[in-house]
Design a protein around this motif. Structure first.
Motif, PDB file in Angstrom:
ATOM      1  N   TYR A 147       0.833  -1.212   0.000  1.00  0.00           N
ATOM      2  CA  TYR A 147       0.000   0.000   0.000  1.00  0.00           C
ATOM      3  C   TYR A 147       0.862   1.254   0.000  1.00  0.00           C
ATOM      4  O   TYR A 147       0.559   2.236  -0.682  1.00  0.00           O
ATOM      5  CB  TYR A 147      -0.934   0.012   1.217  1.00  0.00           C
ATOM      6  N   GLN A 148       1.958   1.224   0.741  1.00  0.00           N
ATOM      7  CA  GLN A 148       2.830   2.388   0.841  1.00  0.00           C
ATOM      8  C   GLN A 148       3.657   2.595  -0.421  1.00  0.00           C
ATOM      9  O   GLN A 148       3.892   3.726  -0.844  1.00  0.00           O
ATOM     10  CB  GLN A 148       3.769   2.237   2.045  1.00  0.00           C
ATOM     11  N   GLN A 149       4.104   1.498  -1.017  1.00  0.00           N
ATOM     12  CA  GLN A 149       5.044   1.585  -2.129  1.00  0.00           C
ATOM     13  C   GLN A 149       4.381   1.654  -3.498  1.00  0.00           C
ATOM     14  O   GLN A 149       4.997   2.077  -4.473  1.00  0.00           O
ATOM     15  CB  GLN A 149       5.997   0.382  -2.094  1.00  0.00           C
ATOM     16  N   SER A 150       3.131   1.248  -3.579  1.00  0.00           N
ATOM     17  CA  SER A 150       2.459   1.187  -4.872  1.00  0.00           C
ATOM     18  C   SER A 150       1.490   2.354  -5.053  1.00  0.00           C
ATOM     19  O   SER A 150       0.751   2.713  -4.132  1.00  0.00           O
ATOM     20  CB  SER A 150       1.680  -0.131  -5.006  1.00  0.00           C
ATOM     21  N   ASN A 151       1.521   2.923  -6.238  1.00  0.00           N
ATOM     22  CA  ASN A 151       0.542   3.959  -6.584  1.00  0.00           C
ATOM     23  C   ASN A 151      -0.634   3.363  -7.350  1.00  0.00           C
ATOM     24  O   ASN A 151      -1.465   4.100  -7.882  1.00  0.00           O
ATOM     25  CB  ASN A 151       1.211   5.049  -7.429  1.00  0.00           C
ATOM     26  N   ASN A 152      -0.665   2.034  -7.384  1.00  0.00           N
ATOM     27  CA  ASN A 152      -1.685   1.329  -8.142  1.00  0.00           C
ATOM     28  C   ASN A 152      -2.999   1.321  -7.358  1.00  0.00           C
ATOM     29  O   ASN A 152      -3.085   0.743  -6.280  1.00  0.00           O
ATOM     30  CB  ASN A 152      -1.208  -0.110  -8.405  1.00  0.00           C
ATOM     31  N   GLU A 153      -4.011   1.953  -7.910  1.00  0.00           N
ATOM     32  CA  GLU A 153      -5.287   2.052  -7.211  1.00  0.00           C
ATOM     33  C   GLU A 153      -5.973   0.697  -7.091  1.00  0.00           C
ATOM     34  O   GLU A 153      -6.689   0.442  -6.110  1.00  0.00           O
ATOM     35  CB  GLU A 153      -6.210   3.043  -7.929  1.00  0.00           C
TER      36      GLU A 153
END
Length: 265
Positions: free
Chosen positions: A231-237
């Motif tokens: 969740y912290q590292q990914s900008n993938n919604e």
């Protein structure tokens, strides 16, 4: 089909073991044994538990089970013979022969796991029969897979394929693996499912959620930390949406931690 005489069956299976040192003679004797229990024609109204498009000899499950019980000792004492026999049995068209081939191949000792890793992708590609694919993955899930790179590579290859049916079976295999008491290599599981969480395909969300449930039961703290990192590292919604969806599966304490991370991003 009349009931199988268990005493007579055991005697016949024990006699078969006398020929293990010569795979060709063993195969001929195995054929002789199976002929005794073959009923290729099904009577009207008779229950057929396994649905398949492959031809069947309708050999009773008990007979196959008793033969399969002897495979670990055969494979341990004569591993090269077991590989030869597996290849021959798999090349035959009837379902029962292919099932025996899978069980014999998966009985090989650790020194021959490269042979398994070489055959599983090929065999899986050669059939779309769910019963055969499921048997392969069920046995694989129960095997001692730690440090067996060919088998790990095979499982990872499945999850990069576009075969949704096979992937769903592989998810169940992962769950069975996680549920094994002695299986502790969660980082490898995280490595496999991380790309899929980031994709979060609607067709596989249910299976992926089931894997998360199994991981929580194995180690809730490691699973929560893994999802927090994504969740912290990914900008993938899509990934973030999936994590929000599975957060209620955790204990109240871990939900608070996850929700704090979610609130920050």
């Amino acid at each position: 089909m009349p009931a199988v005489d268990l005493t007579l069956l055991n005697t016949r299976v024990q006699s078969l073991q006398l020929f293990r040192s010569d795979p060709r003679v063993y195969l001929a004797k195995l054929d002789d044994l199976l002929v005794l229990y073959t009923t290729e024609k099904i009577k009207l109204g008779e229950n057929v538990p396994i649905q398949t498009l492959l031809p069947k000899k309708n050999i009773p499950d008990l007979v196959l089970h008793k033969i399969i019980e002897t495979f670990p000792s055969l494979a341990a004492e004569y591993p090269d013979n077991a590989i030869y026999l597996s290849d021959v049995l798999w090349s035959r068209e009837h379902l029962e022969f292919k099932l025996l081939a899978i069980h014999l191949l998966m009985s090989l000792p650790s020194s021959k796991w490269q042979a398994i890793g070489n055959r599983l992708p090929q065999w899986t590609a050669e059939t779309d029969e769910e019963i055969l694919r499921k048997t392969i993955l069920d046995l694989l899930a129960r095997s001692e897979i730690d440090n067996r790179d060919p088998l790990r590579a095979y499982i990872e290859q499945i999850f990069t394929s576009q075969d949704q049916t096979l992937m769903k079976l592989a998810f169940q295999s992962l769950i069975n693996m996680i549920e094994q008491k002695d299986f502790n290599d969660l980082p490898w599981i995280f490595h496999i499912i991380s790309p899929m969480i980031k994709k979060s395909s609607l067709s596989l969300v249910r299976e992926l959620s089931q894997v998360i449930i199994a991981l929580i039961k194995k180690s809730e703290i490691e699973t929560a930390a893994f999802l927090c990192d994504i969740y912290q590292q990914s900008n993938n919604e899509k990934a973030r949406k999936f994590i929000r969806k599975v957060t209620p599966l955790f204990s109240t304490e871990k939900q608070i931690i996850l929700n704090q991370i979610i609130a920050q991003y």
